[in-house]
Design an enzyme around this catalytic site. Structure first.
Site, PDB file in Angstrom:
ATOM      1  N   GLU A   1       0.856  -1.211   0.008  1.00 56.95           N
ATOM      2  CA  GLU A   1      -0.007   0.007   0.254  1.00 56.95           C
ATOM      3  C   GLU A   1       0.948   1.326  -0.201  1.00 56.95           C
ATOM      4  OE1 GLU A   1      -2.246   1.397   3.757  1.00 56.95           O
ATOM      5  OE2 GLU A   1      -1.938  -0.895   4.254  1.00 56.95           O
TER       6      GLU A   1
ATOM      7  N   SER B   1      -7.408   5.406   8.406  1.00 59.45           N
ATOM      8  CA  SER B   1      -7.859   5.009   9.775  1.00 59.45           C
ATOM      9  C   SER B   1      -6.801   5.455  10.706  1.00 59.45           C
ATOM     10  CB  SER B   1      -8.113   3.391   9.504  1.00 59.45           C
ATOM     11  OG  SER B   1      -9.025   3.079   8.614  1.00 59.45           O
TER      12      SER B   1
ATOM     13  N   SER C   1       0.181   7.108   8.461  1.00 56.58           N
ATOM     14  CA  SER C   1       1.735   6.831   8.351  1.00 56.58           C
ATOM     15  C   SER C   1       2.226   7.864   7.574  1.00 56.58           C
ATOM     16  CB  SER C   1       1.424   5.642   7.023  1.00 56.58           C
ATOM     17  OG  SER C   1       1.242   4.173   7.579  1.00 56.58           O
TER      18      SER C   1
ATOM     19  N   ARG D   1       9.407   4.639   5.408  1.00 55.63           N
ATOM     20  CA  ARG D   1       8.272   5.030   6.419  1.00 55.63           C
ATOM     21  C   ARG D   1       8.824   5.477   7.815  1.00 55.63           C
ATOM     22  NH1 ARG D   1       5.225   2.666  10.616  1.00 55.63           N
ATOM     23  NH2 ARG D   1       2.769   3.239  10.432  1.00 55.63           N
TER      24      ARG D   1
HETATM   25  N1  LIG Z   1     -17.702   8.379   3.758  1.00 58.89           N
HETATM   26  C1  LIG Z   1     -16.771   7.910   4.620  1.00 58.89           C
HETATM   27  N2  LIG Z   1     -17.118   7.006   5.547  1.00 58.89           N
HETATM   28  C2  LIG Z   1     -16.171   6.549   6.778  1.00 58.89           C
HETATM   29  N3  LIG Z   1     -14.993   7.490   6.826  1.00 58.89           N
HETATM   30  C3  LIG Z   1     -14.693   8.352   6.006  1.00 58.89           C
HETATM   31  C4  LIG Z   1     -15.650   8.867   4.868  1.00 58.89           C
HETATM   32  N4  LIG Z   1     -15.263   9.793   4.127  1.00 58.89           N
HETATM   33  C5  LIG Z   1     -13.831  10.161   4.838  1.00 58.89           C
HETATM   34  N5  LIG Z   1     -13.711   9.346   5.867  1.00 58.89           N
HETATM   35  C6  LIG Z   1     -12.795   9.315   6.769  1.00 58.89           C
HETATM   36  O1  LIG Z   1     -11.504   8.686   5.969  1.00 58.89           O
HETATM   37  C7  LIG Z   1     -10.822   7.873   6.751  1.00 58.89           C
HETATM   38  C8  LIG Z   1     -10.451   6.514   5.961  1.00 58.89           C
HETATM   39  O2  LIG Z   1      -9.549   7.271   5.052  1.00 58.89           O
HETATM   40  P1  LIG Z   1      -8.786   6.359   4.013  1.00 58.89           P
HETATM   41  O3  LIG Z   1      -7.703   7.053   3.468  1.00 58.89           O
HETATM   42  O4  LIG Z   1      -9.766   5.725   2.994  1.00 58.89           O
HETATM   43  O5  LIG Z   1      -8.184   5.163   5.022  1.00 58.89           O
HETATM   44  P2  LIG Z   1      -8.407   3.321   4.819  1.00 58.89           P
HETATM   45  O6  LIG Z   1      -7.332   3.235   3.956  1.00 58.89           O
HETATM   46  O7  LIG Z   1      -7.744   3.180   6.368  1.00 58.89           O
HETATM   47  O8  LIG Z   1      -9.816   3.128   4.810  1.00 58.89           O
HETATM   48  C9  LIG Z   1     -11.955   7.308   8.015  1.00 58.89           C
HETATM   49  O9  LIG Z   1     -11.081   6.939   9.086  1.00 58.89           O
HETATM   50  C10 LIG Z   1     -12.748   8.757   8.240  1.00 58.89           C
HETATM   51  O10 LIG Z   1     -11.971   9.611   9.072  1.00 58.89           O
HETATM   52  C1  LIG Z   2      -1.581  -0.212   9.429  1.00 64.15           C
HETATM   53  C2  LIG Z   2      -1.811   0.987   8.482  1.00 64.15           C
HETATM   54  C3  LIG Z   2      -0.685   1.144   7.421  1.00 64.15           C
HETATM   55  C4  LIG Z   2      -3.128   0.840   7.703  1.00 64.15           C
HETATM   56  O1  LIG Z   2      -3.323   1.822   6.723  1.00 64.15           O
HETATM   57  P1  LIG Z   2      -4.905   2.360   6.761  1.00 64.15           P
HETATM   58  O2  LIG Z   2      -5.968   1.415   6.249  1.00 64.15           O
HETATM   59  O3  LIG Z   2      -5.099   2.953   7.961  1.00 64.15           O
HETATM   60  O4  LIG Z   2      -4.542   3.465   5.579  1.00 64.15           O
HETATM   61  C5  LIG Z   2      -2.295   2.564   9.095  1.00 64.15           C
HETATM   62  O5  LIG Z   2      -3.282   1.985   9.835  1.00 64.15           O
HETATM   63  C6  LIG Z   2      -1.099   2.875  10.146  1.00 64.15           C
HETATM   64  O6  LIG Z   2       0.093   3.061   9.850  1.00 64.15           O
HETATM   65  N1  LIG Z   2      -1.390   2.776  11.577  1.00 64.15           N
HETATM   66  C7  LIG Z   2      -0.440   3.433  12.441  1.00 64.15           C
HETATM   67  C8  LIG Z   2       0.402   2.083  13.196  1.00 64.15           C
HETATM   68  C9  LIG Z   2       1.694   2.695  14.054  1.00 64.15           C
HETATM   69  O7  LIG Z   2       2.569   2.991  13.327  1.00 64.15           O
HETATM   70  O8  LIG Z   2       1.433   3.155  15.158  1.00 64.15           O
END
Ligand SMILES: Nc1ncnc2c1ncn2[C@@H]1O[C@H](COP(=O)(O)OP(=O)(O)O)[C@@H](O)[C@H]1O
Ligand SMILES: CC(C)(COP(=O)(O)O)[C@@H](O)C(=O)NCCC(=O)O
Length: 357
Positions: free
Chosen positions: A127, A178, A181, A193
């Site tokens: 990723e 979520s 990074s 990273r």
């Molecule tokens: N429609 C949505 N539903 C849920 N979360 C959203 C939405 N739009 C924006 N977000 C925000 O975006 C974050 C997820 O970002 P994203 O870059 O897609 O991460 P991930 O790859 O972890 O899913 C959520 O934690 C929330 O803060």
């Molecule tokens: C595990 C992840 C790379 C997953 O990516 P995400 O789905 O959150 O975009 C990210 O949530 C992350 O880097 N979390 C922080 C972990 C840490 O360094 O404490």
């Protein structure tokens, strides 16, 4: 030809697909299938629920491996992955591609489901490799991609301005999904990273749901827009009665996030809106502070914030812009990208197509 790139994250699936004008003639079977899927994704509430901008996000006249076409961008909740697989099965997505490029944790988690449900092999990419590759590709192909804010916290003077990112290295990427990074990028394909934090977009949404009873990100942001975080946070002036000049801490600086919530009276006076705003400010400032320390440690001045946490969220973008500028005495620059959360999905598609990443 692989048409689809997916970034299956902890909260959202980001789906990017390429629709070439030449191969997909109006009458072809592929065009028909693709248009059915596209129509379904755009109109089905489960997939359209992430905001108006999503339905219109596309890049026209993109050239990939000698084909000109449109890149479409769609996102939907990762919790809807099973529904998506059923859709893919019923609309015959496997007739369009035998391989789908996928990245994010879900590329591993859902690999077996793809094989079993729709007979699709996932071609998995890392990723963070994909994120960097996607930023590189979109920046090179989208003229107005990168921007910054002038006077971010002054409503009258605040201006969103284009930033010329054509000579970008080195730069820091702060990916707020979520979790968060933070990457230092020195040259194409050369990055590390630096660190991460678990206090990210998921934390904002999770805490907001708990504290206010809201159910969606859009609701959480709408509440935050109407709130006042100073009702919830303890400020320097709440402790000093004014500024703390010896260390240049102004009275309106947050001394302790949520620090006022130890008093019953203050809790009673804080509205849902105030709690949402304080949660947003707390998470944003914490990320800004870690990003700033990383930039200083790495000797990097350009800090690019991406990830869907910034979606429909100008409060956080402006706060990050202000904080980076103020705390670095103007040496660091906070930058933002229009396709904020799609770089992983674009990058994995491009990596497979080997278009110079
Ligand atoms: N429609 C949505 N539903 C849920 N979360 C959203 C939405 N739009 C924006 N977000 C925000 O975006 C974050 C997820 O970002 P994203 O870059 O897609 O991460 P991930 O790859 O972890 O899913 C959520 O934690 C929330 O803060
Ligand atoms: C595990 C992840 C790379 C997953 O990516 P995400 O789905 O959150 O975009 C990210 O949530 C992350 O880097 N979390 C922080 C972990 C840490 O360094 O404490």
């Amino acid at each position: 030809m692989p048409w689809f790139g997916m970034d299956i994250g902890g909260t959202l699936v980001k789906l990017v697909y390429f629709e070439p004008y030449d191969i997909l003639s109006e009458e072809s079977q592929e065009a028909e299938t693709l248009s059915k899927i596209q129509h379904y994704l755009k109109s089905n509430s489960a997939y359209g629920a992430t905001g108006k901008r999503d339905a219109h996000l596309q890049m026209d006249n993109v050239e990939i491996q000698g084909h000109v076409g449109t890149l479409h961008f769609i996102r939907f909740p990762t919790s809807e992955m099973r529904v998506f697989l059923e859709l893919a099965k019923s609309k015959g997505i496997a007739t369009l591609a035998s391989t789908v490029c996928a990245t994010g944790g879900g590329a591993y988690k859902f690999e077996e489901d793809f094989k079993r449900e729709v007979n699709l092999e996932l071609h998995k990419f890392d990723e963070l490799d994909s994120l960097i590759c996607g930023i590189h590709y979109i920046e090179a192909n989208c003229e107005e991609e990168c921007y910054y804010f002038n006077n971010p916290l002054n409503e009258e003077l605040c201006e969103k301005k284009h930033f010329d990112f054509s000579n970008p290295y080195p730069f820091l990427v702060v990916n707020i999904g979520s979790g968060v990074s933070i990457l230092a990028v020195y040259a194409p394909g050369h990055y590390k990273r630096v660190t991460g934090t678990s206090l990210g977009g998921g934390t904002f949404l999770g805490l907001c749901c708990l504290l206010t009873g809201c159910e969606t990100f859009e609701e959480a942001i709408a509440l935050a827009e109407m709130g006042d975080s100073t009702k919830v946070d303890k400020l320097v002036r709440d402790i000093y009665g004014g500024d703390y000049p010896k260390f240049n801490l102004q009275g309106d600086t947050v001394a302790s996030s949520f620090g006022n919530m130890i008093s019953k009276d203050r809790v009673g006076a804080a509205s849902k809106e105030d709690l949402a705003r304080a949660t947003l400010v707390t998470i944003t400032n914490n990320i800004g502070s870690i990003a700033r320390m990383c930039a200083v440690n790495e000797g990097i001045v350009k800090v690019v914030f991406v990830g869907n946490f910034l979606r429909v969220n100008p409060i956080s973008m402006k706060l990050l812009a202000y904080a980076m500028d103020f705390w670095s005495k103007g040496t660091l620059k906070a930058l933002f990208l229009e396709h904020e959360g799609y770089f992983g999905a674009v990058g994995c598609l491009m990596e497979l197509m080997k278009t110079g990443c």
